[in-house]
Design a protein around this motif. Sequence first.
Motif, PDB file in Angstrom:
ATOM      1  N   ALA A 175       0.843  -1.204   0.000  1.00  0.00           N
ATOM      2  CA  ALA A 175       0.000   0.000   0.000  1.00  0.00           C
ATOM      3  C   ALA A 175       0.876   1.253   0.000  1.00  0.00           C
ATOM      4  O   ALA A 175       0.603   2.225  -0.736  1.00  0.00           O
ATOM      5  N   SER A 176       1.924   1.223   0.794  1.00  0.00           N
ATOM      6  CA  SER A 176       2.841   2.371   0.842  1.00  0.00           C
ATOM      7  C   SER A 176       3.514   2.576  -0.505  1.00  0.00           C
ATOM      8  O   SER A 176       3.695   3.709  -0.973  1.00  0.00           O
ATOM      9  N   GLN A 177       3.887   1.489  -1.134  1.00  0.00           N
ATOM     10  CA  GLN A 177       4.535   1.564  -2.445  1.00  0.00           C
ATOM     11  C   GLN A 177       3.605   2.211  -3.472  1.00  0.00           C
ATOM     12  O   GLN A 177       4.003   3.075  -4.259  1.00  0.00           O
ATOM     13  N   LEU A 178       2.322   1.814  -3.430  1.00  0.00           N
ATOM     14  CA  LEU A 178       1.345   2.375  -4.361  1.00  0.00           C
ATOM     15  C   LEU A 178       1.121   3.862  -4.086  1.00  0.00           C
ATOM     16  O   LEU A 178       0.943   4.662  -5.013  1.00  0.00           O
ATOM     17  N   ALA A 179       1.121   4.220  -2.809  1.00  0.00           N
ATOM     18  CA  ALA A 179       0.952   5.639  -2.470  1.00  0.00           C
ATOM     19  C   ALA A 179       2.114   6.459  -3.024  1.00  0.00           C
ATOM     20  O   ALA A 179       1.933   7.580  -3.528  1.00  0.00           O
ATOM     21  N   THR A 180       3.312   5.887  -2.964  1.00  0.00           N
ATOM     22  CA  THR A 180       4.492   6.559  -3.518  1.00  0.00           C
ATOM     23  C   THR A 180       4.355   6.697  -5.033  1.00  0.00           C
ATOM     24  O   THR A 180       4.670   7.742  -5.624  1.00  0.00           O
ATOM     25  N   ASP A 181       3.863   5.619  -5.674  1.00  0.00           N
ATOM     26  CA  ASP A 181       3.663   5.676  -7.122  1.00  0.00           C
ATOM     27  C   ASP A 181       2.626   6.742  -7.489  1.00  0.00           C
ATOM     28  O   ASP A 181       2.768   7.455  -8.482  1.00  0.00           O
ATOM     29  N   ASN A 182       1.569   6.819  -6.660  1.00  0.00           N
ATOM     30  CA  ASN A 182       0.547   7.845  -6.894  1.00  0.00           C
ATOM     31  C   ASN A 182       1.152   9.245  -6.802  1.00  0.00           C
ATOM     32  O   ASN A 182       0.787  10.149  -7.562  1.00  0.00           O
ATOM     33  N   GLN A 183       2.050   9.395  -5.856  1.00  0.00           N
ATOM     34  CA  GLN A 183       2.714  10.696  -5.693  1.00  0.00           C
ATOM     35  C   GLN A 183       3.455  11.053  -6.969  1.00  0.00           C
ATOM     36  O   GLN A 183       3.423  12.185  -7.448  1.00  0.00           O
ATOM     37  N   GLN A 184       4.135  10.028  -7.559  1.00  0.00           N
ATOM     38  CA  GLN A 184       4.900  10.238  -8.786  1.00  0.00           C
ATOM     39  C   GLN A 184       3.965  10.648  -9.926  1.00  0.00           C
ATOM     40  O   GLN A 184       4.292  11.521 -10.727  1.00  0.00           O
ATOM     41  N   ILE A 185       2.786  10.008  -9.955  1.00  0.00           N
ATOM     42  CA  ILE A 185       1.802  10.354 -11.003  1.00  0.00           C
ATOM     43  C   ILE A 185       1.310  11.780 -10.808  1.00  0.00           C
ATOM     44  O   ILE A 185       1.186  12.552 -11.762  1.00  0.00           O
ATOM     45  N   GLN A 186       1.010  12.090  -9.543  1.00  0.00           N
ATOM     46  CA  GLN A 186       0.538  13.453  -9.267  1.00  0.00           C
ATOM     47  C   GLN A 186       1.596  14.491  -9.642  1.00  0.00           C
ATOM     48  O   GLN A 186       1.285  15.631  -9.972  1.00  0.00           O
ATOM     49  N   ASN A 187       2.864  14.052  -9.618  1.00  0.00           N
ATOM     50  CA  ASN A 187       3.941  14.964  -9.990  1.00  0.00           C
ATOM     51  C   ASN A 187       4.071  15.092 -11.507  1.00  0.00           C
ATOM     52  O   ASN A 187       4.996  15.745 -12.000  1.00  0.00           O
ATOM     53  N   GLY A 188       3.209  14.367 -12.259  1.00  0.00           N
ATOM     54  CA  GLY A 188       3.184  14.547 -13.697  1.00  0.00           C
ATOM     55  C   GLY A 188       3.736  13.407 -14.513  1.00  0.00           C
ATOM     56  O   GLY A 188       3.726  13.440 -15.744  1.00  0.00           O
ATOM     57  N   ASP A 189       4.212  12.396 -13.877  1.00  0.00           N
ATOM     58  CA  ASP A 189       4.805  11.278 -14.608  1.00  0.00           C
ATOM     59  C   ASP A 189       3.693  10.325 -15.044  1.00  0.00           C
ATOM     60  O   ASP A 189       3.583   9.198 -14.538  1.00  0.00           O
ATOM     61  N   THR A 190       2.881  10.756 -15.991  1.00  0.00           N
ATOM     62  CA  THR A 190       1.679   9.994 -16.335  1.00  0.00           C
ATOM     63  C   THR A 190       1.884   8.993 -17.462  1.00  0.00           C
ATOM     64  O   THR A 190       1.121   8.051 -17.603  1.00  0.00           O
ATOM     65  N   ASP A 191       2.900   9.185 -18.290  1.00  0.00           N
ATOM     66  CA  ASP A 191       3.074   8.287 -19.438  1.00  0.00           C
ATOM     67  C   ASP A 191       4.265   7.360 -19.289  1.00  0.00           C
ATOM     68  O   ASP A 191       4.771   6.824 -20.269  1.00  0.00           O
ATOM     69  N   ASP A 192       4.713   7.169 -18.068  1.00  0.00           N
ATOM     70  CA  ASP A 192       5.897   6.327 -17.831  1.00  0.00           C
ATOM     71  C   ASP A 192       5.475   4.859 -17.852  1.00  0.00           C
ATOM     72  O   ASP A 192       4.786   4.377 -16.948  1.00  0.00           O
ATOM     73  N   ALA A 193       5.877   4.187 -18.929  1.00  0.00           N
ATOM     74  CA  ALA A 193       5.501   2.773 -19.056  1.00  0.00           C
ATOM     75  C   ALA A 193       6.092   1.945 -17.923  1.00  0.00           C
ATOM     76  O   ALA A 193       5.489   0.973 -17.449  1.00  0.00           O
ATOM     77  N   GLY A 194       7.288   2.310 -17.469  1.00  0.00           N
ATOM     78  CA  GLY A 194       7.924   1.579 -16.367  1.00  0.00           C
ATOM     79  C   GLY A 194       7.140   1.736 -15.090  1.00  0.00           C
ATOM     80  O   GLY A 194       6.930   0.761 -14.338  1.00  0.00           O
ATOM     81  N   LEU A 195       6.672   2.930 -14.803  1.00  0.00           N
ATOM     82  CA  LEU A 195       5.875   3.178 -13.598  1.00  0.00           C
ATOM     83  C   LEU A 195       4.562   2.413 -13.675  1.00  0.00           C
ATOM     84  O   LEU A 195       4.115   1.807 -12.694  1.00  0.00           O
ATOM     85  N   ASP A 196       3.974   2.433 -14.846  1.00  0.00           N
ATOM     86  CA  ASP A 196       2.724   1.706 -15.046  1.00  0.00           C
ATOM     87  C   ASP A 196       2.906   0.219 -14.778  1.00  0.00           C
ATOM     88  O   ASP A 196       2.085  -0.419 -14.105  1.00  0.00           O
TER      89      ASP A 196
END
Lengths: 482, 521
Positions: A175-196
């Motif tokens: 859950a913490s990992q996903l929250a961190t990923d969400n933070q990255q998305i909110q920071n604008g990293d929306t098209d990162d295939a690796g993050l996805d």
Amino acid sequence: MGNLITALQSSAAAMQAFEQALETVGNDVSNSSTTDYAAQSVSLEALPFQPGQGLPGGVTVGAIQSSRDEFAERNVRQQVSLLGTEEATSQGLSSIQTNFTVSSDGGVAGALNQLFSDFSSWSVSPTSTAAQQTVIDDAGQVAEQFQEMYGSLSQNLTNTGQAIQQSVSQINSYASQLATDNQQIQNGDTDDAGLDASIHSTLESLSELTNITARQESNGTWTVLADGQTPLVMGTQTDQLSVSFSTPATAPATVAGGTPPARIIDSEGNDVTYQMSQGELSGQLQVYNTVLPSLIGNAYQQGGLNVLAQGVADTVNNILESGNISDGPPAVPGIALFTYNAGAPTAVASTLGVNPAATAGQLAAIEPGPPEVSNGIALQLAALANPTTPTGQINGYSFAGYYGSLASQIGEQASDAQNQLTVQQQTVAQARSLRSQISGVSLNEEAAKLIQFQNAYQATAQTVNILDTLTQDTINMLPTTS
Amino acid sequence: MIQDINPSAQVFLANVSALTNQITQLTNETSSGLKISQPSDDPGDMVTLMQVRSELDSNQQITRDLTPVLSNTQAAEQALQTAVDLVNQATSIGTQGANTLTSATQNQALAEQVSSILQEVVGVANTQSNGQYLFSGDQPQSPSYALNSASPTGVAALLANPTATQQISDSNGSTFPVSLTAQQIFDDQSSGVGFAGNTMNLDNPATAFLTAGTQTYTFNYTDAGDNAQSVSVVLNGGVNGINGTTVISQLNAGLAGTGITASINATNGTVQFASSGAFTVGVAAPTAGTSTVTAAADAVNVAQYNVQSAAFSGAGNTLSGADTFTLSNGTDTADISLASGTTVAAAVNTINAKLQAAGITDVSALATGDGTGISFQGASSFSVVDTTAGNGTASPLFTTTGDVAVTSAYPGNVFYAVNSLLLGLQNNNQTAIIAAVNSLELAGTYLNTRLSFYGSVQDRVQQAQTLATQQNTQLQTQLSNTEDADITQVAVQLTQDQTNLQAALTAESQMPKTSLFNFLG
């Protein structure tokens, strides 16, 4: 001349588009083995061709398309959750059933059979101290086997409790990992295939632990709920779960000294155990709260092993105490052979022992009658091996039969879990296969694209080369001023 | 879309995994020979498996237990056959001694042979097998008898209250006795025995008794201190009479504290009394209405040895002449003298005091129910020798030929018969020798009945062995059907699965593993 320049510009744009397409192909090929990576593709879009208005036409690259299919992802997660349940249940039951010795005259059943044989042998020589000593020694073996089995099952309980804590800890970590990923998305990293890929990998791992519902919000972040009810991740916030080994106030213990159940508590202190209906955590809770208590008891039941131990001890003791050690006068009444902690119903098997006062020569063989039978008590005890009356039976079973019913109950569950595990492994494999067919990387396709885009790139480069030559020739044809 | 990362690989691996698990299971079955090695292998058969194994273990133990029992029974039968032979030898010797032509010296020589026989009979009574005395019943570590020339039977019992209550169980759980005590075989006395099961039946199952009348029952019994006591219970029929239930109720109310209880005999509906101690009952005629018993005189205590009723006579039932006798329980002997004119009640008190003083606590004297005689009752064998008999004293207590009365107490007593012959030969008493020969014949007959007991026990044990063997076979078959693997079937399945696995692996290995990238220059 103007047309030549326009054509050069158009070709240059095409080369840039093909270069980006080649880059996408390269990215797919590089990540073809990356977990949860979804193939990407580019679309080439035609540019307007209106030379009069300075629009030379040509192609450009549109949006990069992901082949990921959320329906396929959700299906995989659901099947993985079920697989987690079966894996944990099967693993727990496999470990538990090893405590039942069924293929030889060992374990609790073997010790009981030996004790009943000793009673029979004693009935032939009721005054023999050697026969009585054998009875006492093998009664000790019975007690030891009960203690050993209880200890082993208790260790299973401890291990399962630790596994539950680890699962909850892992859920919180994901859950913490996903929250961190969400933070990255909110920071604008929306098209990162690796993050996805990372997010979907985490979701799949989480679903193996418990049943989750994952939803992508409009801003690209992910919201994760346990069983569709208890929030685990919302944006960058996580609600941590915890484990409580205690009886709830709404269901107080009914058996003194029994082990309390394992309960899952959400961040607000609510009992959400019932929501953990799938995943490894569900299987572990099932083993901890239901399967093992059916054998060694908990706060709500005595447990079959304790019932058996108490049944054996009480029956043998009652028969012995109804007899006489000697006729006297005065007659010397019999004494108990077994002892146990009567104040703790769930600890009967673990506290079962031989009465220290029961020494050779102190076992009552005489049934006072009338008519008196000098070995009547020993015969009654020997008959416990195959009782025909309720004395010596539990729920209509002989002691050996009751032990068999406990083994049957565990074996049935273990067999079902193993069968379902096998089926579920294939179901998960099929779900993943289906997902791969939708969103996996096809090297053949990528190779074809590579050739296609390479050729296109080379052709465009050749066009540029020709245009360059034409331009040079055209420039050379111009009259010089000198 | 065609993938180069084979989308079917995971399914293939899952299937291979399932196949491998099955092969592992089959391999385990082949190596162990068992199809069940853990509960999940066949949960439905777990209860059967455990119960059958338990029954099999139990049955095998019963089979083992029956072996020494049969051996002991055979040894006992052999010993009793020896005893029968010895009694026959003694009878033959007695016949020689009874011949009037046999001299006293010859009888002395015969007496020595009989003495030897008596010794051998005692030896038979103390036969050992596997370190245990076969005829010592529930006390197999101790011998039963020793020679004792002072005893009327020629032997002394070494065991107090010997019993043989041990039983053996067959595979069906039926139990049966397997032994007798030496007392039951060699020292039997059908009279003068029996506190145990001491009952008395009175008849008349009529439904309305003593209408407007009463009836008095008199009970003589011994208390815990072995003192003779008496209590009367008056039944009151009231205006309408009383039924059997009320009769029992009134009787038990009056008998409180005596140890005697009244009940309705379930078999014949008669009034029945029982006690663990000695007692007699007398019933008077009813004052009105129907008597609770139709024949008060028929009240018989089945376990008593009544003295001659004529011994006490006249008003107050007094002894018409002085009498002296000895009473022995085989261990202790009481010499008792009663003066002429002694009443029944006084005689009872005197006798019991003497018995107590001699240490004989298992024999009591009581007034008979009608108050005209004495009933001797014993928890174990006892004998009475009236020394007045033959001395010419008037009205002896135990008939004018008291020795005969004593003899009747040992109708099948082997020791007594042999010892009587010994004494008769030693005393050169032709009458005694003839009586002893008669006793020996009775004893021989009695021994043969005991021999037949062991014969029937042997048959029963052998039947039990046969049953156990049959059940062993049946249970072994059932166990085998439940837990044993069908190796042929397993081997076929294993081969098939291995072939399938090999085929799958081969097919997978031959699947193309190249992509277009492999062909790019």
